[in-house]
Design a protein around this motif. Sequence first.
Motif, PDB file in Angstrom:
ATOM      1  N   GLU A   1     -61.749 -82.547 -48.084  1.00 20.92           N
ATOM      2  CA  GLU A   1     -61.292 -83.614 -47.190  1.00 20.92           C
ATOM      3  C   GLU A   1     -61.925 -84.959 -47.535  1.00 20.92           C
ATOM      4  O   GLU A   1     -61.430 -86.012 -47.121  1.00 20.92           O
ATOM      5  CB  GLU A   1     -61.599 -83.247 -45.741  1.00 20.92           C
ATOM      6  CG  GLU A   1     -63.079 -83.080 -45.454  1.00 20.92           C
ATOM      7  CD  GLU A   1     -63.371 -82.560 -44.063  1.00 20.92           C
ATOM      8  OE1 GLU A   1     -64.483 -82.807 -43.561  1.00 20.92           O
ATOM      9  OE2 GLU A   1     -62.493 -81.901 -43.482  1.00 20.92           O
TER      10      GLU A   1
ATOM     11  N   TYR B   1     -51.083 -79.828 -52.680  1.00 27.57           N
ATOM     12  CA  TYR B   1     -51.173 -79.744 -51.229  1.00 27.57           C
ATOM     13  C   TYR B   1     -49.952 -80.454 -50.663  1.00 27.57           C
ATOM     14  O   TYR B   1     -49.212 -81.138 -51.379  1.00 27.57           O
ATOM     15  CB  TYR B   1     -52.453 -80.419 -50.715  1.00 27.57           C
ATOM     16  CG  TYR B   1     -52.554 -81.883 -51.089  1.00 27.57           C
ATOM     17  CD1 TYR B   1     -51.996 -82.878 -50.280  1.00 27.57           C
ATOM     18  CD2 TYR B   1     -53.192 -82.274 -52.264  1.00 27.57           C
ATOM     19  CE1 TYR B   1     -52.063 -84.217 -50.642  1.00 27.57           C
ATOM     20  CE2 TYR B   1     -53.265 -83.609 -52.628  1.00 27.57           C
ATOM     21  CZ  TYR B   1     -52.700 -84.573 -51.817  1.00 27.57           C
ATOM     22  OH  TYR B   1     -52.751 -85.890 -52.179  1.00 27.57           O
TER      23      TYR B   1
ATOM     24  N   SER C   1     -49.267 -83.131 -47.717  1.00 25.41           N
ATOM     25  CA  SER C   1     -49.802 -84.010 -46.685  1.00 25.41           C
ATOM     26  C   SER C   1     -48.889 -85.211 -46.499  1.00 25.41           C
ATOM     27  O   SER C   1     -49.334 -86.340 -46.348  1.00 25.41           O
ATOM     28  CB  SER C   1     -51.225 -84.460 -47.033  1.00 25.41           C
ATOM     29  OG  SER C   1     -51.889 -84.908 -45.861  1.00 25.41           O
TER      30      SER C   1
ATOM     31  N   GLU D   1     -50.884 -83.701 -42.754  1.00 24.52           N
ATOM     32  CA  GLU D   1     -51.240 -82.335 -42.373  1.00 24.52           C
ATOM     33  C   GLU D   1     -52.191 -81.654 -43.360  1.00 24.52           C
ATOM     34  O   GLU D   1     -52.866 -80.694 -43.014  1.00 24.52           O
ATOM     35  CB  GLU D   1     -49.980 -81.474 -42.207  1.00 24.52           C
ATOM     36  CG  GLU D   1     -49.132 -81.309 -43.450  1.00 24.52           C
ATOM     37  CD  GLU D   1     -48.109 -82.412 -43.672  1.00 24.52           C
ATOM     38  OE1 GLU D   1     -46.972 -82.083 -44.023  1.00 24.52           O
ATOM     39  OE2 GLU D   1     -48.472 -83.600 -43.514  1.00 24.52           O
ATOM     40  N   HIS D   2     -52.232 -82.095 -44.611  1.00 25.15           N
ATOM     41  CA  HIS D   2     -53.088 -81.560 -45.667  1.00 25.15           C
ATOM     42  C   HIS D   2     -53.096 -80.028 -45.682  1.00 25.15           C
ATOM     43  O   HIS D   2     -54.134 -79.369 -45.536  1.00 25.15           O
ATOM     44  CB  HIS D   2     -54.513 -82.089 -45.564  1.00 25.15           C
ATOM     45  CG  HIS D   2     -55.213 -82.083 -46.894  1.00 25.15           C
ATOM     46  ND1 HIS D   2     -55.130 -83.135 -47.776  1.00 25.15           N
ATOM     47  CD2 HIS D   2     -55.949 -81.134 -47.519  1.00 25.15           C
ATOM     48  CE1 HIS D   2     -55.808 -82.835 -48.872  1.00 25.15           C
ATOM     49  NE2 HIS D   2     -56.314 -81.629 -48.745  1.00 25.15           N
ATOM     50  N   VAL D   3     -51.934 -79.465 -45.893  1.00 21.90           N
ATOM     51  CA  VAL D   3     -51.782 -78.018 -46.033  1.00 21.90           C
ATOM     52  C   VAL D   3     -52.199 -77.609 -47.442  1.00 21.90           C
ATOM     53  O   VAL D   3     -51.825 -78.253 -48.417  1.00 21.90           O
ATOM     54  CB  VAL D   3     -50.316 -77.612 -45.768  1.00 21.90           C
ATOM     55  CG1 VAL D   3     -50.063 -76.161 -46.179  1.00 21.90           C
ATOM     56  CG2 VAL D   3     -49.977 -77.812 -44.293  1.00 21.90           C
TER      57      VAL D   3
ATOM     58  N   GLU E   1     -53.527 -71.517 -47.100  1.00 21.59           N
ATOM     59  CA  GLU E   1     -52.842 -71.452 -45.809  1.00 21.59           C
ATOM     60  C   GLU E   1     -51.417 -70.933 -45.955  1.00 21.59           C
ATOM     61  O   GLU E   1     -50.972 -70.102 -45.142  1.00 21.59           O
ATOM     62  CB  GLU E   1     -52.857 -72.832 -45.151  1.00 21.59           C
ATOM     63  CG  GLU E   1     -54.251 -73.260 -44.709  1.00 21.59           C
ATOM     64  CD  GLU E   1     -54.344 -74.717 -44.297  1.00 21.59           C
ATOM     65  OE1 GLU E   1     -55.373 -75.094 -43.712  1.00 21.59           O
ATOM     66  OE2 GLU E   1     -53.396 -75.487 -44.579  1.00 21.59           O
TER      67      GLU E   1
ATOM     68  N   ARG F   1     -49.391 -72.828 -37.919  1.00 22.92           N
ATOM     69  CA  ARG F   1     -49.931 -73.599 -36.791  1.00 22.92           C
ATOM     70  C   ARG F   1     -51.294 -73.062 -36.364  1.00 22.92           C
ATOM     71  O   ARG F   1     -52.179 -73.822 -35.959  1.00 22.92           O
ATOM     72  CB  ARG F   1     -48.940 -73.573 -35.636  1.00 22.92           C
ATOM     73  CG  ARG F   1     -47.639 -74.291 -35.947  1.00 22.92           C
ATOM     74  CD  ARG F   1     -46.604 -74.136 -34.856  1.00 22.92           C
ATOM     75  NE  ARG F   1     -47.010 -74.847 -33.642  1.00 22.92           N
ATOM     76  CZ  ARG F   1     -46.276 -74.897 -32.532  1.00 22.92           C
ATOM     77  NH1 ARG F   1     -45.098 -74.279 -32.494  1.00 22.92           N
ATOM     78  NH2 ARG F   1     -46.701 -75.553 -31.481  1.00 22.92           N
TER      79      ARG F   1
ATOM     80  N   GLN G   1     -53.507 -71.774 -38.334  1.00 24.45           N
ATOM     81  CA  GLN G   1     -54.514 -72.116 -39.344  1.00 24.45           C
ATOM     82  C   GLN G   1     -54.802 -73.612 -39.442  1.00 24.45           C
ATOM     83  O   GLN G   1     -55.913 -74.012 -39.777  1.00 24.45           O
ATOM     84  CB  GLN G   1     -54.042 -71.662 -40.734  1.00 24.45           C
ATOM     85  CG  GLN G   1     -53.907 -70.183 -40.919  1.00 24.45           C
ATOM     86  CD  GLN G   1     -53.409 -69.896 -42.327  1.00 24.45           C
ATOM     87  OE1 GLN G   1     -54.193 -69.739 -43.254  1.00 24.45           O
ATOM     88  NE2 GLN G   1     -52.105 -69.831 -42.502  1.00 24.45           N
ATOM     89  N   ASN G   2     -53.770 -74.444 -39.198  1.00 26.26           N
ATOM     90  CA  ASN G   2     -53.876 -75.866 -39.507  1.00 26.26           C
ATOM     91  C   ASN G   2     -53.554 -76.681 -38.257  1.00 26.26           C
ATOM     92  O   ASN G   2     -52.394 -76.815 -37.867  1.00 26.26           O
ATOM     93  CB  ASN G   2     -52.915 -76.223 -40.651  1.00 26.26           C
ATOM     94  CG  ASN G   2     -53.110 -77.637 -41.157  1.00 26.26           C
ATOM     95  OD1 ASN G   2     -53.111 -78.586 -40.390  1.00 26.26           O
ATOM     96  ND2 ASN G   2     -53.259 -77.788 -42.465  1.00 26.26           N
TER      97      ASN G   2
ATOM     98  N   TYR H   1     -53.619 -79.824 -37.727  1.00 26.39           N
ATOM     99  CA  TYR H   1     -52.815 -81.034 -37.956  1.00 26.39           C
ATOM    100  C   TYR H   1     -51.332 -80.684 -37.992  1.00 26.39           C
ATOM    101  O   TYR H   1     -50.487 -81.400 -37.434  1.00 26.39           O
ATOM    102  CB  TYR H   1     -53.232 -81.705 -39.266  1.00 26.39           C
ATOM    103  CG  TYR H   1     -54.699 -82.035 -39.332  1.00 26.39           C
ATOM    104  CD1 TYR H   1     -55.249 -83.019 -38.522  1.00 26.39           C
ATOM    105  CD2 TYR H   1     -55.546 -81.338 -40.184  1.00 26.39           C
ATOM    106  CE1 TYR H   1     -56.605 -83.318 -38.575  1.00 26.39           C
ATOM    107  CE2 TYR H   1     -56.900 -81.623 -40.240  1.00 26.39           C
ATOM    108  CZ  TYR H   1     -57.425 -82.613 -39.437  1.00 26.39           C
ATOM    109  OH  TYR H   1     -58.764 -82.902 -39.482  1.00 26.39           O
ATOM    110  N   TYR H   2     -51.009 -79.580 -38.653  1.00 27.92           N
ATOM    111  CA  TYR H   2     -49.619 -79.116 -38.693  1.00 27.92           C
ATOM    112  C   TYR H   2     -49.139 -78.768 -37.287  1.00 27.92           C
ATOM    113  O   TYR H   2     -48.029 -79.122 -36.885  1.00 27.92           O
ATOM    114  CB  TYR H   2     -49.503 -77.908 -39.621  1.00 27.92           C
ATOM    115  CG  TYR H   2     -48.096 -77.359 -39.758  1.00 27.92           C
ATOM    116  CD1 TYR H   2     -47.160 -78.015 -40.539  1.00 27.92           C
ATOM    117  CD2 TYR H   2     -47.723 -76.193 -39.103  1.00 27.92           C
ATOM    118  CE1 TYR H   2     -45.864 -77.512 -40.673  1.00 27.92           C
ATOM    119  CE2 TYR H   2     -46.438 -75.683 -39.219  1.00 27.92           C
ATOM    120  CZ  TYR H   2     -45.511 -76.347 -40.011  1.00 27.92           C
ATOM    121  OH  TYR H   2     -44.235 -75.854 -40.133  1.00 27.92           O
TER     122      TYR H   2
END
Length: 500
Positions: free
Chosen positions: A305, A364, A366, A370-372, A376, A435, A437-438, A440-441
């Motif tokens: 990050e 990734y 993003s 969301e930076h998946v 994930e 959702r 796991q992340n 932001y998502y």
Amino acid sequence: MSLKSFAAKLFARKIHNDTQKWAKKPAEVQQKVFNDLIAAARNTKFGRDHGFEAIKSHADYTKNVPVRDYEALKPYVDRIVQGEEDVLWKGKPVYFAKTSGTTSGAKYIPLTKESMPYHIQAARNAILAYIHETGNAAFVHGKMIFLQGSPVLEEKNGINFGRLSGIVAHYVPKYLQRNRMPSWDTNTIEDWETKVDAIVEETYNENMSVISGIPSWVQMYFEKLQQKEGKKVGDIFKGFSLFIYGGVNYEPYRAKFESLIGRKVDSIELFPASEGFFAYQDSQKEKGMLLLLNSGIFYEFIKAEEFFTENPKRYTIGEVELGVNYALIISTNAGLWAYNIGDTVQFTSLSPYRVIVTGRIKHYISAFGEHVIGKEVETALNEAMAGTGASINEFTVAPQINPQHGLPYHEWFIEFEEEPGDMAAFAGRIDDAMRKQNVYYDDLITGNVLRKAVITRVAKGGFRDYMKSIGKLGGQNKVPRLANDRTIADVLTGKHTLNN
């Protein structure tokens, strides 16, 4: 018990004991590696340019040596390619591992007389760790196959170069030569599909016990075997008991593999690269791979990050935490200095230090913040498949920023082997797992910025055709799990071709 099995178990015990010695003092071992590297390269061109003479600590090192990728290191590599000595490491490399994929074309990764043995030892020790833990050494009597690149090497200014797996083929111990397949002539075939056909012909009536390679390309081999014999792979090779893999997460392929094999087979995960052999699975019971701290590689870690911020903190082994996503930075006895290999890892254990590969720092999604990451999407797909009977051949994920109708979304391109009975419910399970796991998502879905994930079916063989179209079919090449643009997506949907 045969003499060969007995000897393998004795050797496995010795290597296990040796491993425990360095694994129990990680900071001390890494400090020695660091000191040895700096001392050895002090009088190289790179060492003089970066004040190695004055480097006494990691803090000095971070001040003097910035993090680089291949493009930034390339001016030094080019000098070595042209025949210059003492540039990144003393003398000349013994090999270049040639890879592709950078903006400037081929990459030439140096392999030195100091670094090369560790590539061989790590692969060997992974198998010995398995023998020591499980007591299973019966497979040493069978044939072993390693799906890899051609061992034919080229030469440039006195240095041989080729694919890493082809270079490693020259170092197979004599005691394995009689068991190892395919033949040299078959291994030199460049066209991947022709090569796999030849491997099938050479191996279908052999006693194969160990099979190794990237899962997607081993799957092609298994499918061709099944087409030829009309039987499960486990019935063709009754002694097949160990699958060794690296490069991608095996879990999305596991259901398909067990269907092709007809039974469960133990597996060992490896984390090799042209730049170094970083880790291997040392236990069938514990999650993650043992990070090799005593193999001529000094490790630094940058929180993913923070990676793209100015001057992010570079952590050493004693400073890392469980569950944090780190970009892996290496300095090696092949002359790579504060080198970003592009992979991200998380620690699953700090005693000993074990890691899982979570993705690529540049791979990734993003598009909306969301930076998946790769881990994930792999976890979400595995959770969605559980209990549904669904299995896949391959997949990738891309953002759809400008849909014709409705809100933007993440589009999952999946080549199914067996489709789920309810595709809408399957997509919902993927979305729920994402959702969970992340956060932001989850916020983007809850806030109606994104709608739920959409699945697009890819025809059988679609990913294979894509990889062939870009010249990356077989070998160590693999499909990116996700991207922040639609380059792959547009090819898969026919909206773009490589000839446009």
